[in-house]
Design a protein around this motif. Structure first.
Motif, PDB file in Angstrom:
ATOM      1  N   ALA A   1      -7.596   0.463 -10.417  1.00  0.00           N
ATOM      2  CA  ALA A   1      -6.903   1.133  -9.315  1.00  0.00           C
ATOM      3  C   ALA A   1      -7.553   0.794  -7.975  1.00  0.00           C
ATOM      4  CB  ALA A   1      -6.899   2.640  -9.542  1.00  0.00           C
ATOM      5  N   VAL A   2      -8.883   0.842  -7.935  1.00  0.00           N
ATOM      6  CA  VAL A   2      -9.609   0.551  -6.700  1.00  0.00           C
ATOM      7  C   VAL A   2      -9.454  -0.912  -6.307  1.00  0.00           C
ATOM      8  CG1 VAL A   2     -11.891   0.456  -5.626  1.00  0.00           C
ATOM      9  CG2 VAL A   2     -11.282   2.398  -7.072  1.00  0.00           C
ATOM     10  N   THR A   3      -9.604  -1.801  -7.275  1.00  0.00           N
ATOM     11  CA  THR A   3      -9.546  -3.239  -7.002  1.00  0.00           C
ATOM     12  C   THR A   3      -8.166  -3.654  -6.490  1.00  0.00           C
ATOM     13  OG1 THR A   3     -11.205  -3.662  -8.718  1.00  0.00           O
ATOM     14  CG2 THR A   3      -9.898  -5.543  -7.970  1.00  0.00           C
TER      15      THR A   3
ATOM     16  N   MET B   1       0.826  -1.207   0.000  1.00  0.00           N
ATOM     17  CA  MET B   1       0.000   0.000   0.000  1.00  0.00           C
ATOM     18  C   MET B   1       0.861   1.257   0.000  1.00  0.00           C
ATOM     19  SD  MET B   1      -3.139   0.999  -0.189  1.00  0.00           S
ATOM     20  CE  MET B   1      -4.129  -0.414   0.338  1.00  0.00           C
ATOM     21  N   ALA B   2       2.008   1.213   0.667  1.00  0.00           N
ATOM     22  CA  ALA B   2       2.906   2.372   0.690  1.00  0.00           C
ATOM     23  C   ALA B   2       3.348   2.746  -0.717  1.00  0.00           C
ATOM     24  CB  ALA B   2       4.126   2.066   1.568  1.00  0.00           C
ATOM     25  N   VAL B   3       3.517   1.749  -1.574  1.00  0.00           N
ATOM     26  CA  VAL B   3       3.906   1.990  -2.962  1.00  0.00           C
ATOM     27  C   VAL B   3       2.688   2.359  -3.809  1.00  0.00           C
ATOM     28  CG1 VAL B   3       4.914   0.944  -5.027  1.00  0.00           C
ATOM     29  CG2 VAL B   3       5.874   0.424  -2.770  1.00  0.00           C
ATOM     30  N   TRP B   4       1.591   1.616  -3.611  1.00  0.00           N
ATOM     31  CA  TRP B   4       0.391   1.820  -4.434  1.00  0.00           C
ATOM     32  C   TRP B   4      -0.229   3.201  -4.205  1.00  0.00           C
ATOM     33  CZ3 TRP B   4      -0.884  -0.422  -8.633  1.00  0.00           C
ATOM     34  CH2 TRP B   4      -2.174  -0.307  -9.155  1.00  0.00           C
ATOM     35  N   ALA B   5       0.045   3.814  -3.072  1.00  0.00           N
ATOM     36  CA  ALA B   5      -0.500   5.138  -2.764  1.00  0.00           C
ATOM     37  C   ALA B   5      -0.202   6.141  -3.872  1.00  0.00           C
ATOM     38  CB  ALA B   5       0.067   5.642  -1.439  1.00  0.00           C
ATOM     39  N   PHE B   6       0.945   5.996  -4.526  1.00  0.00           N
ATOM     40  CA  PHE B   6       1.328   6.953  -5.567  1.00  0.00           C
ATOM     41  C   PHE B   6       0.802   6.546  -6.938  1.00  0.00           C
ATOM     42  CE2 PHE B   6       4.362   7.471  -2.149  1.00  0.00           C
ATOM     43  CZ  PHE B   6       4.374   8.851  -1.990  1.00  0.00           C
TER      44      PHE B   6
ATOM     45  N   SER C   1      -1.452  11.179  -1.533  1.00  0.00           N
ATOM     46  CA  SER C   1      -0.629   9.978  -1.706  1.00  0.00           C
ATOM     47  C   SER C   1       0.441   9.896  -0.622  1.00  0.00           C
ATOM     48  CB  SER C   1       0.030   9.975  -3.086  1.00  0.00           C
ATOM     49  OG  SER C   1      -0.929   9.887  -4.119  1.00  0.00           O
ATOM     50  N   VAL C   2       1.055  11.025  -0.297  1.00  0.00           N
ATOM     51  CA  VAL C   2       2.073  11.057   0.761  1.00  0.00           C
ATOM     52  C   VAL C   2       1.450  10.665   2.100  1.00  0.00           C
ATOM     53  CG1 VAL C   2       3.655  12.550   2.055  1.00  0.00           C
ATOM     54  CG2 VAL C   2       3.474  12.773  -0.443  1.00  0.00           C
ATOM     55  N   TYR C   3       0.271  11.191   2.382  1.00  0.00           N
ATOM     56  CA  TYR C   3      -0.463  10.893   3.614  1.00  0.00           C
ATOM     57  C   TYR C   3      -0.773   9.395   3.695  1.00  0.00           C
ATOM     58  CZ  TYR C   3      -4.743  10.712   6.529  1.00  0.00           C
ATOM     59  OH  TYR C   3      -5.700  10.392   7.456  1.00  0.00           O
ATOM     60  N   LEU C   4      -1.259   8.821   2.611  1.00  0.00           N
ATOM     61  CA  LEU C   4      -1.594   7.403   2.577  1.00  0.00           C
ATOM     62  C   LEU C   4      -0.341   6.541   2.735  1.00  0.00           C
ATOM     63  CD1 LEU C   4      -3.536   5.079   2.155  1.00  0.00           C
ATOM     64  CD2 LEU C   4      -3.488   5.521  -0.310  1.00  0.00           C
TER      65      LEU C   4
END
Length: 456
Positions: A345-347, A323-328, A410-413
């Motif tokens: 993207a959502v899936t 998730m840390a990578v997918w955030a961007f 994205s940074v926050y996520l």
């Protein structure tokens, strides 16, 4: 392993089904508000000249529901550890369903002015209070019925109630949006999903009252009664949690932090981002979440089953690091404005979320002793909901309003996912723990190795 934790497959199947249906209905009620806050409440209950400001205010009342969840966790946890899991689960379902049904009957701001948002906020508090007690009870009654070997799989099914409820809520809203004009939906159509909750609760109640109490709890209750008869006085569960299990509470909060924030960004905030920022039809976001939630629902138990084989920590780390990578990547794909790409993207995001969420019920349940398990699991989970899920849509909307870009979001996520990654990396593996054991005696013992014969 204690025989009290081994149940016939048919019996555990009925218990899992009852918990899954109950949690699906409760999450349907809770998520319905989040979807309505993004699509309807911002204009009907919190009118404002700036669409993002109205949405922000609507999400603040959305967050208020989260604020009531720790209180619900404490109250339900205390009585759940004292009188049993089942009774409290029935009560939480009635409270949640009643509040949601009442929302469908509320007059709007245009009819009664400021009383409309006040009443809506009160009902949201009732929802949050009820849900604060629901999660702990639902996952514990399954965890404590199932054996050690497959606990991750069985306990993950109530977790699937979250995407199940979101799937149901989003599906009903999507259907109404497809068959109604925007004017009809704004006028009266939005009330239908809330009123439908009354019927769903009756079905869930009928199923939930048929389950038996947790044998692990009954064993612990018998020991407590014997101790009381001998003159031994025990502290209240919530007091004991903070005195002896505060590290486990912190671990539970950290474990849920990235999971909670990512879920509400990927679902609730997405509705705002797609409809307000990208100016696409609301059906685009609703249908993308609908498809993603269906995949999410199916794969959560698979992640839970995998955690029974390789451990709770490795599976959770797959999700949090991913998730840390997918955030961007997520917002870049959503910005394409292509329905297919948005759905992808959502899936993909929900698949990574499921890796964190699937093992979580067993992971957190195994952190606490039976006599404080409902209180400890509920407090850790619901405190995380305030710090993470409650604020996630608000922070995301505010960042979008201030910067007009998805990059800060994205940074926050990513930061939230990193916090969970670090927490899980330093938390002790719980796979194989016998839930009937006293953790105070266990703390000086080694955790059973993954695949050890005594886990069977």
């Amino acid at each position: 392993m204690s025989d009290t934790t081994t149940q016939p497959r048919g019996r555990i199947g009925r218990i899992v089904a009852a918990s899954l249906i109950g949690t699906t209905i409760e999450w349907y009620d809770f998520f319905l508000y989040g979807s309505a806050a993004a699509l309807v409440f911002n204009t009907l209950f919190f009118p404002s000249a700036d669409p993002l400001v109205g949405t922000l205010i609507a999400f603040i009342t959305y967050a208020i529901g989260f604020a009531a969840r720790p209180l619900g966790g404490i109250v339900f946890g205390h009585f759940g550890d004292k009188i049993g899991r089942k009774k409290l689960l029935v009560l939480s379902l009635l409270m949640m369903g009643g509040a949601t049904f009442a929302m469908g009957l509320l007059p709007t701001y245009e009819s009664i002015g400021v009383w409309a948002p006040i009443l809506l906020t009160v009902l949201r508090l009732v929802q949050g209070f009820a849900l604060g007690g629901e999660w702990g009870g639902a996952v514990l009654i399954v965890s404590e019925h199932g054996g050690d070997k497959h606990r991750g799989f069985w306990a993950s099914w109530p977790q699937a109630g979250a995407p199940g409820g979101n799937l149901l809520a989003t599906g009903v809203l999507s259907l109404l949006a497809a068959v109604q004009s925007d004017a009809a939906f704004q006028s009266w159509g939005w009330r239908i999903p809330f009123l439908l909750s009354g019927l769903l609760v009756m079905i869930g109640l009928w199923i939930r009252v048929s389950v038996s109490e947790s044998p692990v709890f009954l064993e612990a209750q018998a020991k407590a009664e014997a101790a009381a008869a001998a003159g031994v006085k025990e502290e209240a569960p919530v007091v004991e949690v903070f005195k002896r299990s505060w590290r486990e509470v912190l671990s539970a909060i950290g474990t849920r932090f990235g999971e909670n924030i990512s879920y509400y960004i990927l679902t609730s905030f997405l509705l705002v981002y797609v409809t307000v920022h990208l100016e696409l039809p609301k059906s685009t976001a609703l249908n993308a979440v609908l498809i993603g939630s269906a995949v999410h629902f199916v794969t959560i138990p698979l992640w839970g089953a995998l955690s029974d084989r390789i451990g709770r920590r490795p599976v959770t780390l797959i999700g949090s690091a991913g998730m840390a990578v997918w955030a961007f990547a997520f917002f870049g794909l959503v910005d394409s404005k292509s329905f297919a790409v948005i759905t992808l993207a959502v899936t993909a995001g929900l698949l990574l979320h499921g890796a964190m969420y699937g093992p979580q019920a067993a992971f957190i349940s195994e952190m606490f002793d039976t006599k404080v398990r409902y209180s400890g699991a509920s407090m850790g989970s619901q405190l995380a909901s305030i710090l993470a899920g409650a604020l996630a849509p608000i922070i995301a909307v505010e960042l979008l309003k201030d910067y007009g870009s998805s990059t800060p979001i994205s940074v926050y996520l990513c930061a939230a996912a990193v916090i969970t990654t670090i927490t899980v990396a330093v938390t002790r593996e719980t796979l194989g723990r016998d839930l009937t054991r006293d953790g105070r005696a266990e703390r000086n013992e080694a955790v059973p190795a993954v695949g050890a014969a005594d886990r069977a």
